[in-house]
Design a protein around this motif. Structure first.
Motif, PDB file in Angstrom:
ATOM      1  N   VAL A 228       7.445  -5.020  25.379  1.00  0.00           N
ATOM      2  CA  VAL A 228       7.421  -3.641  24.885  1.00  0.00           C
ATOM      3  C   VAL A 228       8.078  -3.663  23.510  1.00  0.00           C
ATOM      4  O   VAL A 228       9.110  -4.308  23.307  1.00  0.00           O
ATOM      5  CB  VAL A 228       8.178  -2.700  25.846  1.00  0.00           C
ATOM      6  CG1 VAL A 228       8.281  -1.301  25.270  1.00  0.00           C
ATOM      7  CG2 VAL A 228       7.492  -2.682  27.199  1.00  0.00           C
ATOM      8  N   ARG A 229       7.484  -2.977  22.563  1.00  0.00           N
ATOM      9  CA  ARG A 229       8.034  -2.961  21.202  1.00  0.00           C
ATOM     10  C   ARG A 229       9.352  -2.213  21.141  1.00  0.00           C
ATOM     11  O   ARG A 229       9.504  -1.162  21.755  1.00  0.00           O
ATOM     12  CB  ARG A 229       7.061  -2.295  20.235  1.00  0.00           C
ATOM     13  CG  ARG A 229       5.857  -3.099  19.976  1.00  0.00           C
ATOM     14  CD  ARG A 229       5.063  -2.597  18.806  1.00  0.00           C
ATOM     15  NE  ARG A 229       5.042  -1.156  18.611  1.00  0.00           N
ATOM     16  CZ  ARG A 229       4.003  -0.496  18.138  1.00  0.00           C
ATOM     17  NH1 ARG A 229       2.916  -1.128  17.815  1.00  0.00           N
ATOM     18  NH2 ARG A 229       4.057   0.792  17.963  1.00  0.00           N
ATOM     19  N   ALA A 230      10.267  -2.738  20.350  1.00  0.00           N
ATOM     20  CA  ALA A 230      11.558  -2.085  20.148  1.00  0.00           C
ATOM     21  C   ALA A 230      11.519  -1.116  18.976  1.00  0.00           C
ATOM     22  O   ALA A 230      12.401  -0.279  18.839  1.00  0.00           O
ATOM     23  CB  ALA A 230      12.632  -3.138  19.913  1.00  0.00           C
ATOM     24  N   ALA A 231      10.514  -1.212  18.126  1.00  0.00           N
ATOM     25  CA  ALA A 231      10.411  -0.359  16.938  1.00  0.00           C
ATOM     26  C   ALA A 231       8.944  -0.028  16.698  1.00  0.00           C
ATOM     27  O   ALA A 231       8.051  -0.619  17.297  1.00  0.00           O
ATOM     28  CB  ALA A 231      10.998  -1.076  15.724  1.00  0.00           C
ATOM     29  N   GLU A 232       8.711   0.911  15.803  1.00  0.00           N
ATOM     30  CA  GLU A 232       7.351   1.353  15.486  1.00  0.00           C
ATOM     31  C   GLU A 232       6.732   0.402  14.468  1.00  0.00           C
ATOM     32  O   GLU A 232       6.596   0.723  13.290  1.00  0.00           O
ATOM     33  CB  GLU A 232       7.374   2.784  14.950  1.00  0.00           C
ATOM     34  CG  GLU A 232       6.003   3.382  14.743  1.00  0.00           C
ATOM     35  CD  GLU A 232       5.152   3.434  16.022  1.00  0.00           C
ATOM     36  OE1 GLU A 232       3.937   3.261  15.912  1.00  0.00           O
ATOM     37  OE2 GLU A 232       5.711   3.644  17.103  1.00  0.00           O
ATOM     38  N   MET A 233       6.384  -0.784  14.934  1.00  0.00           N
ATOM     39  CA  MET A 233       5.718  -1.771  14.100  1.00  0.00           C
ATOM     40  C   MET A 233       4.924  -2.698  15.007  1.00  0.00           C
ATOM     41  O   MET A 233       5.203  -2.794  16.197  1.00  0.00           O
ATOM     42  CB  MET A 233       6.713  -2.540  13.257  1.00  0.00           C
ATOM     43  CG  MET A 233       7.730  -3.311  14.028  1.00  0.00           C
ATOM     44  SD  MET A 233       8.936  -4.009  12.896  1.00  0.00           S
ATOM     45  CE  MET A 233      10.363  -3.921  13.938  1.00  0.00           C
ATOM     46  N   PRO A 234       3.925  -3.354  14.478  1.00  0.00           N
ATOM     47  CA  PRO A 234       3.110  -4.228  15.315  1.00  0.00           C
ATOM     48  C   PRO A 234       3.866  -5.491  15.746  1.00  0.00           C
ATOM     49  O   PRO A 234       4.911  -5.834  15.197  1.00  0.00           O
ATOM     50  CB  PRO A 234       1.920  -4.584  14.420  1.00  0.00           C
ATOM     51  CG  PRO A 234       2.424  -4.385  13.040  1.00  0.00           C
ATOM     52  CD  PRO A 234       3.456  -3.312  13.107  1.00  0.00           C
ATOM     53  N   THR A 235       3.309  -6.155  16.722  1.00  0.00           N
ATOM     54  CA  THR A 235       3.843  -7.412  17.215  1.00  0.00           C
ATOM     55  C   THR A 235       3.002  -8.542  16.642  1.00  0.00           C
ATOM     56  O   THR A 235       1.771  -8.446  16.608  1.00  0.00           O
ATOM     57  CB  THR A 235       3.777  -7.448  18.759  1.00  0.00           C
ATOM     58  OG1 THR A 235       4.506  -6.345  19.274  1.00  0.00           O
ATOM     59  CG2 THR A 235       4.338  -8.739  19.311  1.00  0.00           C
ATOM     60  N   ALA A 236       3.647  -9.599  16.202  1.00  0.00           N
ATOM     61  CA  ALA A 236       2.934 -10.756  15.675  1.00  0.00           C
ATOM     62  C   ALA A 236       2.990 -11.890  16.689  1.00  0.00           C
ATOM     63  O   ALA A 236       4.059 -12.218  17.198  1.00  0.00           O
ATOM     64  CB  ALA A 236       3.551 -11.200  14.355  1.00  0.00           C
ATOM     65  N   VAL A 237       1.831 -12.456  16.980  1.00  0.00           N
ATOM     66  CA  VAL A 237       1.736 -13.608  17.873  1.00  0.00           C
ATOM     67  C   VAL A 237       1.113 -14.752  17.104  1.00  0.00           C
ATOM     68  O   VAL A 237       0.039 -14.590  16.512  1.00  0.00           O
ATOM     69  CB  VAL A 237       0.866 -13.296  19.113  1.00  0.00           C
ATOM     70  CG1 VAL A 237       0.800 -14.506  20.035  1.00  0.00           C
ATOM     71  CG2 VAL A 237       1.380 -12.081  19.851  1.00  0.00           C
ATOM     72  N   GLY A 238       1.803 -15.878  17.085  1.00  0.00           N
ATOM     73  CA  GLY A 238       1.315 -17.039  16.355  1.00  0.00           C
ATOM     74  C   GLY A 238       0.759 -18.091  17.284  1.00  0.00           C
ATOM     75  O   GLY A 238       1.224 -18.261  18.417  1.00  0.00           O
ATOM     76  N   PHE A 239      -0.234 -18.830  16.787  1.00  0.00           N
ATOM     77  CA  PHE A 239      -0.850 -19.938  17.497  1.00  0.00           C
ATOM     78  C   PHE A 239      -0.990 -21.097  16.508  1.00  0.00           C
ATOM     79  O   PHE A 239      -1.241 -20.871  15.324  1.00  0.00           O
ATOM     80  CB  PHE A 239      -2.263 -19.603  17.967  1.00  0.00           C
ATOM     81  CG  PHE A 239      -2.356 -18.443  18.915  1.00  0.00           C
ATOM     82  CD1 PHE A 239      -2.310 -18.637  20.279  1.00  0.00           C
ATOM     83  CD2 PHE A 239      -2.507 -17.147  18.425  1.00  0.00           C
ATOM     84  CE1 PHE A 239      -2.416 -17.555  21.149  1.00  0.00           C
ATOM     85  CE2 PHE A 239      -2.626 -16.074  19.286  1.00  0.00           C
ATOM     86  CZ  PHE A 239      -2.580 -16.279  20.660  1.00  0.00           C
ATOM     87  N   ALA A 240      -0.886 -22.311  17.008  1.00  0.00           N
ATOM     88  CA  ALA A 240      -1.248 -23.462  16.201  1.00  0.00           C
ATOM     89  C   ALA A 240      -2.757 -23.644  16.330  1.00  0.00           C
ATOM     90  O   ALA A 240      -3.330 -23.354  17.380  1.00  0.00           O
ATOM     91  CB  ALA A 240      -0.524 -24.716  16.689  1.00  0.00           C
ATOM     92  N   ALA A 241      -3.384 -24.100  15.270  1.00  0.00           N
ATOM     93  CA  ALA A 241      -4.806 -24.413  15.350  1.00  0.00           C
ATOM     94  C   ALA A 241      -4.932 -25.752  16.057  1.00  0.00           C
ATOM     95  O   ALA A 241      -4.158 -26.669  15.784  1.00  0.00           O
ATOM     96  CB  ALA A 241      -5.406 -24.470  13.954  1.00  0.00           C
ATOM     97  N   PRO A 242      -5.873 -25.876  16.995  1.00  0.00           N
ATOM     98  CA  PRO A 242      -5.998 -27.154  17.720  1.00  0.00           C
ATOM     99  C   PRO A 242      -6.501 -28.275  16.822  1.00  0.00           C
ATOM    100  O   PRO A 242      -7.043 -28.060  15.791  1.00  0.00           O
ATOM    101  CB  PRO A 242      -6.994 -26.842  18.826  1.00  0.00           C
ATOM    102  CG  PRO A 242      -7.725 -25.633  18.396  1.00  0.00           C
ATOM    103  CD  PRO A 242      -6.844 -24.920  17.433  1.00  0.00           C
TER     104      PRO A 242
END
Length: 110
Positions: A96-110
């Motif tokens: 759940v977000r703690a602030a009014e901003m988007p969440t960033a999810v990172g992935f490594a490229a295979p």
């Protein structure tokens, strides 16, 4: 949500790598979406999904699992997040977000 609506000083605290020197991700790998709002960037070998999902929980991203290293999925602060392939894309478990901003999810490229 629009890029202009993001509270950039707060968002940039942990997400500088996904913004600075980034470029839009090729749609062969993933598509943007409006529900939930998702935009993708790429930096070197890193792939980032910027997601507006205030309630957190399971969120399906319009990405192609064979182009993402799902085991590497993590928030911008390095916190790992579960990610799995499904018929509609890649499902991640977001906090759940703690602030009014988007969440960033990172992935490594295979």
């Amino acid at each position: 949500m629009l890029w202009n609506d993001i509270e950039w000083p707060d968002f940039g605290k942990h997400s500088g790598p996904l913004v600075h020197g980034s470029r839009p991700l090729d749609r062969v790998v993933a598509d943007p979406a409006d529900t939930p709002w998702v935009r993708w960037t790429r930096t070197g070998t890193g792939i980032w999904a910027v997601v507006d999902a205030p309630g957190g929980g399971a969120v399906t991203l319009p990405g192609r699992a064979d182009h993402l290293d799902l085991a590497s999925a993590a928030l911008a602060d390095g916190t790992p997040v579960p990610a799995s392939a499904d018929g509609g894309g890649v499902t991640v478990e977001l906090p759940v977000r703690a602030a009014e901003m988007p969440t960033a999810v990172g992935f490594a490229a295979p």
